[in-house]
Structures are given as C-alpha cells and as structure tokens.
Scaffold this active site. Structure first.
Site, PDB file in Angstrom:
ATOM      1  CE  LYS A   1     -16.503  10.724  13.139  1.00  0.00           C
ATOM      2  NZ  LYS A   1     -16.766  12.042  13.327  1.00  0.00           N
TER       3      LYS A   1
ATOM      4  CE  LYS B   1     -23.442   9.891   5.090  1.00  0.00           C
ATOM      5  NZ  LYS B   1     -23.901   9.080   4.545  1.00  0.00           N
TER       6      LYS B   1
ATOM      7  CE1 TYR C   1      -3.177  -2.979   0.604  1.00  0.00           C
ATOM      8  CE2 TYR C   1      -2.869  -2.414   2.553  1.00  0.00           C
ATOM      9  CZ  TYR C   1      -3.551  -3.193   1.676  1.00  0.00           C
ATOM     10  OH  TYR C   1      -4.583  -4.570   2.415  1.00  0.00           O
TER      11      TYR C   1
END
Length: 296
Positions: free
Chosen positions: A251, A248, A55
């Site tokens: 969470k 968003k 990564y």
C-alpha cells in the site's frame, strides 16, 4: 484505471501503467501468498502485474486477478499482466506463454539451445497475431541484442519494452537513451536493489536502501528510501516494478504518485550510479546470448 496511476504509451498503441507489482518470491514463501499479495496490490491501486514462468506462481497470481474481476474491483482490460519466456524455451516451437519447465543436465546445469534471437522474436510475433499476447517485449537485452531484432528483415513488430535491472546504483543511462531513441520503453526490475540472501548476490555490494543519500531524501520528503528510489524512476519515465508481499509496503508503494523530487535531487540521484549489478545471473553465464558482458 485507478486515478492515481500514470501510464506510458507503448509503440504498438497500448498503454502500460508506470508502476508495476512484482510477483517473484523466495522458494520458502508459500505460493498461496502470491494470490493474497496480488489481491492486496489490486485493491491498493496496482493495475500492472509482473509475472514470469520462472517464478512458478503464475497460476496463483491469475487466481487473484480473476477474483478481483469477479468481485467487480477491476475489469480484465484494466489489468496489464506480463509474463516471460525462460531462456531454456527460446526455440520457436516452445515459445508459448506460461510454458516453462527449466530442463537441466545430470550436473544440475541449465540446458541451453543456441537459438537465434530473431527466430524467437518471430515466434513471439506469431503469439501476438494469434491473440495470445497484447504487446510483446524483451527482458535483460543489451543494445547489441536489441539492434539485432530491430534490423531483422521482415520485422513485423518492434519490442515495446526492455525490462532490465535498474536502480540508482545501476541507472542504465546509456541503455535508457538508446531505448528512447528507438521508441522502446525501459522497465526497471530490482528497482530497490536485491535480497542479499540470494546466492547470486555479491555480499560485498552495499545495500541500496541503506544509502545515506536515499536516507536523507527520505527524511526531506517524509517518505521511505524505497519510495525515493521508485519516484526516481517514475520521473525518468521508466516503468518501475515494486515487489513486496507485505501489505503495509504494498500500500505504501502507491504513495509514489503523491510527491515529486526536485530537479536538483534527481541529479544527485543520477550521481549515485556505481554500475553495480545485483542480478548478475551467474546460472546463465554459459548461455550463448548472456547479455551482461557488453557495456550496455
């Protein structure tokens, strides 16, 4: 450990949080985003962070973990952090956490060494003995490759887990049953399908999160299709990785612990299996241990 998190016992006595935060990102995403997203994930309750040298952002992820330890959000022992050794570094003398430079030949193809899996595993065992790794497992192994390690003379540690692509279109039922029989935890990567912009993803494959069954269940439970796919794995006892750099969604993914699918709905999701493998990793087909030619 965050009170929302559930954990799974590994065969070496350690525990792994059943929901993990995936940190891979497209090349065009600035590496600094990995630091920002990992901080958000830890604040949201993630305690399992999944990394890999491939990564190319492990340093940035590490900075996020360190900052959350310094500010008192977590202690180091709260965090289960995974790294992976890339397949060009399977020679025993090269097996070191976080060391990975992807050698290629003049044609741009990855250079592979024909290395015995068991020799690599022995080097991993030495990493554990040296305190460089708390637990050691494998990634993208099929049954035959797992059995080769398990039958190795002088085996010191069994793999604690096997991380593979797993989602409702590729539920890995046979491999899951085999791993359970050997006390090896299955970890699901690409649990929400895969980004169709990736060059190795067949554009003819259906988009997992657009599946009408997932959409219908999402409405029934007042959740997103992604949460249905994640909850499916949690209820199977599969450790599942959720990847997003959008606050968003990061969470939102923690809501996986706030509802439960019925047994009937679990069977319906089982029935979605199409043996679709989004991550076929065509760049690795010439590797001597390419795992995806076997049934499982």
């Amino acid at each position: 450990m965050n009170s929302k998190q559930q954990t799974v016992l590994l065969n070496d006595g350690h525990f792994i949080p059943i929901l993990g935060f995936g940190t891979s990102a497209p090349q065009e995403v600035p590496r600094s985003k990995a630091t920002e997203a990992t901080k958000i994930a830890i604040d949201a309750g993630f305690r399992h962070i999944d990394c890999a040298a491939v990564y190319q952002n492990e340093k940035e992820v590490g900075l996020a973990i360190r900052s959350k330890i310094v500010d008192g959000t977590v202690k180091r022992e709260d965090i289960f952090c995974t790294s992976k050794v890339w397949q060009t570094f399977h020679r025993p003398e090269l097996v070191q956490p976080g060391e990975n430079y992807f050698p290629k030949d003049e044609n741009g193809k990855f250079i592979y060494d024909a290395v015995d899996i068991c020799d690599t595993w022995e080097a991993m065992e030495k990493c554990k003995d040296a305190g460089l790794a708390k637990s050691i497992g494998v990634c993208n192994f099929n049954r035959r490759q797992l059995e080769k390690i398990l039958s190795k003379p002088g085996l010191k540690y069994k793999p604690v887990c096997n991380q593979v692509e797993c989602h409702p279109y590729l539920n890995q039922r046979k491999l899951l049953d085999f791993c359970r029989s050997k006390d090896i935890v299955l970890v699901a990567h690409s649990a929400l399908g895969s980004n169709r912009d990736k060059e190795w993803v067949d554009k003819s494959f259906p988009v997992l999160l657009d599946d009408p069954v997932l959409g219908s269940m999402a409405k029934k439970y007042n959740r997103t299709p992604a949460l249905i796919a994640l909850r499916y794995q949690v209820q199977r006892g599969v450790v599942v990785l959720a990847k997003s750099f959008i606050e968003k969604r990061i969470k939102e993914n923690m809501q996986v612990f706030e509802f439960q699918l019925t047994s009937v709905d679990m069977k319906v999701l089982d029935g979605l299996n199409k043996n679709i493998r989004y991550i076929g990793s065509s760049i690795s087909e010439d590797h001597p241990d390419f795992p995806f030619l076997d049934e499982y």
